[in-house]
Design a protein around this motif. Structure first.
Motif, PDB file in Angstrom:
ATOM      1  N   PRO A   1    -119.489  36.596 -58.161  1.00  0.00           N
ATOM      2  CA  PRO A   1    -119.379  37.205 -57.183  1.00  0.00           C
ATOM      3  C   PRO A   1    -121.132  36.901 -56.985  1.00  0.00           C
ATOM      4  CG  PRO A   1    -117.805  38.910 -58.190  1.00  0.00           C
ATOM      5  CD  PRO A   1    -118.563  38.026 -59.192  1.00  0.00           C
ATOM      6  N   THR A   2    -121.713  36.731 -55.782  1.00  0.00           N
ATOM      7  CA  THR A   2    -122.761  36.411 -55.149  1.00  0.00           C
ATOM      8  C   THR A   2    -123.003  38.097 -54.668  1.00  0.00           C
ATOM      9  OG1 THR A   2    -122.377  35.421 -53.215  1.00  0.00           O
ATOM     10  CG2 THR A   2    -122.932  34.429 -54.636  1.00  0.00           C
ATOM     11  N   ASP A   3    -122.642  39.207 -54.564  1.00  0.00           N
ATOM     12  CA  ASP A   3    -122.363  40.048 -53.272  1.00  0.00           C
ATOM     13  C   ASP A   3    -122.637  41.216 -54.962  1.00  0.00           C
ATOM     14  OD1 ASP A   3    -120.265  41.919 -53.244  1.00  0.00           O
ATOM     15  OD2 ASP A   3    -119.947  40.055 -52.946  1.00  0.00           O
ATOM     16  N   GLN A   4    -123.401  42.335 -54.614  1.00  0.00           N
ATOM     17  CA  GLN A   4    -123.605  43.290 -55.861  1.00  0.00           C
ATOM     18  C   GLN A   4    -122.442  44.336 -56.055  1.00  0.00           C
ATOM     19  OE1 GLN A   4    -127.477  43.399 -58.083  1.00  0.00           O
ATOM     20  NE2 GLN A   4    -125.686  44.804 -59.320  1.00  0.00           N
ATOM     21  N   ARG A   5    -121.899  44.747 -55.180  1.00  0.00           N
ATOM     22  CA  ARG A   5    -120.739  45.522 -55.307  1.00  0.00           C
ATOM     23  C   ARG A   5    -120.312  44.818 -56.031  1.00  0.00           C
ATOM     24  NH1 ARG A   5    -117.723  49.117 -50.763  1.00  0.00           N
ATOM     25  NH2 ARG A   5    -116.099  50.148 -52.313  1.00  0.00           N
ATOM     26  N   SER A   6    -119.478  43.386 -55.847  1.00  0.00           N
ATOM     27  CA  SER A   6    -118.224  42.721 -57.046  1.00  0.00           C
ATOM     28  C   SER A   6    -118.430  42.807 -57.550  1.00  0.00           C
ATOM     29  CB  SER A   6    -117.919  41.237 -55.492  1.00  0.00           C
ATOM     30  OG  SER A   6    -117.412  42.098 -54.134  1.00  0.00           O
ATOM     31  N   PHE A   7    -120.156  42.162 -57.801  1.00  0.00           N
ATOM     32  CA  PHE A   7    -120.297  41.768 -58.995  1.00  0.00           C
ATOM     33  C   PHE A   7    -120.459  42.349 -59.595  1.00  0.00           C
ATOM     34  CE2 PHE A   7    -124.083  41.373 -61.991  1.00  0.00           C
ATOM     35  CZ  PHE A   7    -123.849  40.481 -63.024  1.00  0.00           C
ATOM     36  N   ASP A   8    -120.913  43.803 -60.345  1.00  0.00           N
ATOM     37  CA  ASP A   8    -121.296  45.361 -60.697  1.00  0.00           C
ATOM     38  C   ASP A   8    -119.203  44.917 -60.909  1.00  0.00           C
ATOM     39  OD1 ASP A   8    -122.831  44.889 -61.190  1.00  0.00           O
ATOM     40  OD2 ASP A   8    -123.307  47.308 -59.487  1.00  0.00           O
ATOM     41  N   GLU A   9    -118.294  45.515 -60.140  1.00  0.00           N
ATOM     42  CA  GLU A   9    -117.419  45.455 -60.155  1.00  0.00           C
ATOM     43  C   GLU A   9    -116.686  44.928 -60.993  1.00  0.00           C
ATOM     44  OE1 GLU A   9    -112.761  45.389 -57.475  1.00  0.00           O
ATOM     45  OE2 GLU A   9    -114.463  45.112 -56.933  1.00  0.00           O
ATOM     46  N   GLU A  10    -117.196  43.016 -61.130  1.00  0.00           N
ATOM     47  CA  GLU A  10    -116.458  42.104 -62.392  1.00  0.00           C
ATOM     48  C   GLU A  10    -117.254  42.580 -63.633  1.00  0.00           C
ATOM     49  OE1 GLU A  10    -115.256  38.387 -61.967  1.00  0.00           O
ATOM     50  OE2 GLU A  10    -115.276  38.459 -59.073  1.00  0.00           O
ATOM     51  N   CYS A  11    -118.219  42.545 -64.093  1.00  0.00           N
ATOM     52  CA  CYS A  11    -118.408  43.195 -64.687  1.00  0.00           C
ATOM     53  C   CYS A  11    -118.047  44.367 -65.699  1.00  0.00           C
ATOM     54  CB  CYS A  11    -120.261  43.084 -64.694  1.00  0.00           C
ATOM     55  SG  CYS A  11    -120.974  41.943 -64.983  1.00  0.00           S
ATOM     56  N   ASN A  12    -117.705  45.260 -64.982  1.00  0.00           N
ATOM     57  CA  ASN A  12    -116.883  46.934 -65.670  1.00  0.00           C
ATOM     58  C   ASN A  12    -115.822  46.514 -65.801  1.00  0.00           C
ATOM     59  OD1 ASN A  12    -119.064  48.432 -64.912  1.00  0.00           O
ATOM     60  ND2 ASN A  12    -118.738  49.011 -62.504  1.00  0.00           N
ATOM     61  N   LEU A  13    -115.022  45.638 -65.188  1.00  0.00           N
ATOM     62  CA  LEU A  13    -113.502  45.258 -65.489  1.00  0.00           C
ATOM     63  C   LEU A  13    -114.332  43.950 -66.811  1.00  0.00           C
ATOM     64  CD1 LEU A  13    -111.976  43.855 -62.466  1.00  0.00           C
ATOM     65  CD2 LEU A  13    -111.054  45.365 -64.076  1.00  0.00           C
ATOM     66  N   ALA A  14    -114.542  43.560 -66.969  1.00  0.00           N
ATOM     67  CA  ALA A  14    -114.462  42.855 -68.421  1.00  0.00           C
ATOM     68  C   ALA A  14    -114.670  43.014 -69.521  1.00  0.00           C
ATOM     69  CB  ALA A  14    -115.687  41.331 -67.954  1.00  0.00           C
ATOM     70  N   ALA A  15    -115.820  44.281 -69.218  1.00  0.00           N
ATOM     71  CA  ALA A  15    -116.115  45.200 -70.211  1.00  0.00           C
ATOM     72  C   ALA A  15    -115.197  46.302 -70.679  1.00  0.00           C
ATOM     73  CB  ALA A  15    -117.547  46.370 -69.548  1.00  0.00           C
ATOM     74  N   SER A  16    -114.218  46.371 -70.103  1.00  0.00           N
ATOM     75  CA  SER A  16    -113.230  47.726 -69.912  1.00  0.00           C
ATOM     76  C   SER A  16    -112.130  46.742 -71.159  1.00  0.00           C
ATOM     77  CB  SER A  16    -112.619  48.145 -69.359  1.00  0.00           C
ATOM     78  OG  SER A  16    -111.595  46.413 -68.376  1.00  0.00           O
ATOM     79  N   ALA A  17    -112.341  45.126 -71.533  1.00  0.00           N
ATOM     80  CA  ALA A  17    -111.392  44.804 -72.483  1.00  0.00           C
ATOM     81  C   ALA A  17    -112.261  43.862 -73.132  1.00  0.00           C
ATOM     82  CB  ALA A  17    -110.373  44.164 -71.504  1.00  0.00           C
ATOM     83  N   PHE A  18    -113.186  43.305 -73.042  1.00  0.00           N
ATOM     84  CA  PHE A  18    -114.085  42.701 -74.238  1.00  0.00           C
ATOM     85  C   PHE A  18    -115.224  43.657 -74.774  1.00  0.00           C
ATOM     86  CE2 PHE A  18    -111.588  39.862 -71.499  1.00  0.00           C
ATOM     87  CZ  PHE A  18    -111.023  39.594 -72.137  1.00  0.00           C
ATOM     88  N   THR A  19    -115.013  43.473 -76.548  1.00  0.00           N
ATOM     89  CA  THR A  19    -116.759  43.825 -77.392  1.00  0.00           C
ATOM     90  C   THR A  19    -118.000  42.575 -76.899  1.00  0.00           C
ATOM     91  OG1 THR A  19    -115.650  43.020 -79.029  1.00  0.00           O
ATOM     92  CG2 THR A  19    -115.063  45.430 -78.359  1.00  0.00           C
ATOM     93  N   ALA A  20    -117.369  41.621 -76.933  1.00  0.00           N
ATOM     94  CA  ALA A  20    -118.356  40.275 -76.705  1.00  0.00           C
ATOM     95  C   ALA A  20    -118.519  39.470 -75.711  1.00  0.00           C
ATOM     96  CB  ALA A  20    -118.269  40.091 -77.851  1.00  0.00           C
ATOM     97  N   VAL A  21    -119.089  38.777 -75.021  1.00  0.00           N
ATOM     98  CA  VAL A  21    -119.184  37.581 -74.354  1.00  0.00           C
ATOM     99  C   VAL A  21    -119.900  36.248 -74.402  1.00  0.00           C
ATOM    100  CG1 VAL A  21    -121.113  38.488 -72.701  1.00  0.00           C
ATOM    101  CG2 VAL A  21    -118.979  37.091 -71.642  1.00  0.00           C
ATOM    102  N   PHE A  22    -119.496  35.360 -74.391  1.00  0.00           N
ATOM    103  CA  PHE A  22    -120.033  33.925 -74.293  1.00  0.00           C
ATOM    104  C   PHE A  22    -120.393  33.647 -72.757  1.00  0.00           C
ATOM    105  CE2 PHE A  22    -116.912  33.502 -77.297  1.00  0.00           C
ATOM    106  CZ  PHE A  22    -117.330  32.714 -78.758  1.00  0.00           C
ATOM    107  N   VAL A  23    -122.181  33.723 -72.903  1.00  0.00           N
ATOM    108  CA  VAL A  23    -122.769  33.205 -71.441  1.00  0.00           C
ATOM    109  C   VAL A  23    -122.997  32.086 -71.446  1.00  0.00           C
ATOM    110  CG1 VAL A  23    -123.915  34.280 -69.747  1.00  0.00           C
ATOM    111  CG2 VAL A  23    -122.791  36.379 -71.449  1.00  0.00           C
ATOM    112  N   ALA A  24    -123.195  31.288 -70.524  1.00  0.00           N
ATOM    113  CA  ALA A  24    -123.414  29.969 -70.190  1.00  0.00           C
ATOM    114  C   ALA A  24    -124.964  29.923 -70.415  1.00  0.00           C
ATOM    115  CB  ALA A  24    -122.893  29.150 -69.345  1.00  0.00           C
ATOM    116  N   ALA A  25    -125.241  29.115 -71.330  1.00  0.00           N
ATOM    117  CA  ALA A  25    -126.889  29.227 -71.199  1.00  0.00           C
ATOM    118  C   ALA A  25    -127.882  27.931 -70.019  1.00  0.00           C
ATOM    119  CB  ALA A  25    -127.285  28.805 -73.016  1.00  0.00           C
ATOM    120  N   GLY A  26    -127.045  27.222 -69.562  1.00  0.00           N
ATOM    121  CA  GLY A  26    -127.979  26.444 -68.889  1.00  0.00           C
ATOM    122  C   GLY A  26    -128.989  25.417 -69.259  1.00  0.00           C
ATOM    123  N   THR A  27    -127.926  24.876 -70.484  1.00  0.00           N
ATOM    124  CA  THR A  27    -128.619  23.977 -70.924  1.00  0.00           C
ATOM    125  C   THR A  27    -128.624  22.771 -71.050  1.00  0.00           C
ATOM    126  OG1 THR A  27    -126.357  23.948 -72.944  1.00  0.00           O
ATOM    127  CG2 THR A  27    -129.338  25.102 -73.373  1.00  0.00           C
ATOM    128  N   GLY A  28    -128.042  22.376 -69.245  1.00  0.00           N
ATOM    129  CA  GLY A  28    -127.618  21.280 -68.563  1.00  0.00           C
ATOM    130  C   GLY A  28    -126.383  20.340 -69.917  1.00  0.00           C
TER     131      GLY A  28
END
Length: 356
Positions: free
Chosen positions: A329-356
């Protein structure tokens, strides 16, 4: 999505027809696309840090997502299709390596996932090709990001054929070996023994349950058989071994409680019981084959799989998923909500690196 993909794999192994990737993460390593014109990113900018080339991490939306998850106690892996960049040539490869060296300076970074299903429809047609790629990638990354780990994911179709069980299975495995020579048991073991891979995300290339019934077994038992075979081969002593499975679907996982229990049992419990240190669950949210696929629906309400994943985490299972800024999400509240949710289940995350 799972049924169609598994059917394609089954058809390919039995009759030699072409197929698409089905296990693990279907091409998740390409970076997120740009935000729509006029849109602004809700996440806060990444913390300031200057690289040896003078580039800074400030304002980088990929780093901002990684920082947000790191602050929630989640380990960070940068995900890139480095095989594609290598095949494009030295300019593209070196550009990606420079970018990864910059990203390595972000906090909480464990390492890099550099290949999506190595040797499996990725342009690496032989074990020699894959070895050259892995050697060059390892050397280059050690130069720009010393101490960071290199992770490769792989689907090994011959494992799903269970060739140690009988003639039909041997024939199935031989077709798989001929079709994917750089993704055979022997090839993967060669890379591991050469110490080219620090962590291996492994898919055993399971076939449809109906095929296993004709062989007198079940999909879950085949998974246990395949993982026990890998364990007997000594792979857990050659690398940090992890499992992987794609469970995202359009608008969230659609299975009921029984299906979720079966999926968790087959793709999480069995590998962990055989020595897998973690399980990679594709994906938090991503565009795939014209659909937005995700673990949770658009309203983020729990489903049976999500409930089971959170329970697994509470019991100590190490789970990973994939995230990219373009899908957040592009709004801060929704972004934080999703990050909190993801962190409740996952111990690590693969983040896209933006390498094209």
């Amino acid at each position: 999505m799972r049924a169609a993909a598994v059917a394609a794999l089954l058809l390919a192994l039995i009759c030699g027809c072409s197929q698409h990737k089905v296990e693990g993460s279907p091409s998740p390593s390409s970076p997120g696309t740009s935000l729509p014109t006029g849109a602004t990113s809700g996440p806060p900018p990444a913390s300031t840090g200057q690289t040896s080339t003078g580039q800074t991490l400030t304002g980088d939306r990929y780093v901002a997502l990684a920082n947000a998850m790191h602050k929630r106690g989640v380990a960070i892996w940068w995900e890139t299709d480095l095989v594609a960049r290598w095949l494009e040539g030295p300019v593209a490869f070196d550009s990606a390596i420079t970018r990864l060296g910059m990203l390595a300076r972000a906090p909480g970074v464990v390492g890099f996932k550099i290949s999506d299903e190595i040797g499996y429809d990725d342009g690496l047609g032989s074990p020699a090709d894959a070895t050259r790629f892995l050697t060059q990638a390892r050397t280059a990354l050690a130069r720009v990001a010393p101490g960071k780990q290199l992770l490769v994911d792989a689907v090994v179709p011959e494992l799903g054929c269970l060739p140690w069980r009988g003639t039909n299975q041997v024939d199935c495995a031989q077709r798989a070996r001929l079709k994917y020579p750089a993704a055979t048991v022997a090839a993967i073991e060669e890379y591991l023994r050469a110490k080219l891979i620090d962590r291996l995300d492994l898919s055993t290339g399971l076939l449809d349950d109906s095929m296993y019934r004709t062989w007198g077994t079940t999909q879950r038992d085949a998974q246990a058989d395949a993982w026990n075979h890998v364990k007997e081969q000594g792979w857990p002593q050659l690398t940090i071994l992890q499992a992987r499975k794609a469970l995202a679907e359009p608008n969230g996982y659609r299975g009921d409680a029984d299906q979720a229990a079966a999926d968790v049992g087959t793709y999480i419990d069995v590998p962990i019981g055989a020595g897998a240190r973690a399980v990679d669950i594709w994906t938090w949210r991503q565009q795939y084959q014209g659909n937005t696929v995700s673990l949770l629906g658009s309203d983020l309400s729990p489903n049976p799989l999500w409930t089971a994943l959170v329970q697994q985490r509470r019991r100590g299972a190490q789970l990973l998923t994939h995230m990219r800024p373009s899908a957040m999400p592009t709004d801060q509240r929704s972004f934080d909500e999703e990050c909190n949710l993801a962190a409740s289940a996952f111990t690590a995350v693969f983040v896209a690196a933006g390498t094209g």
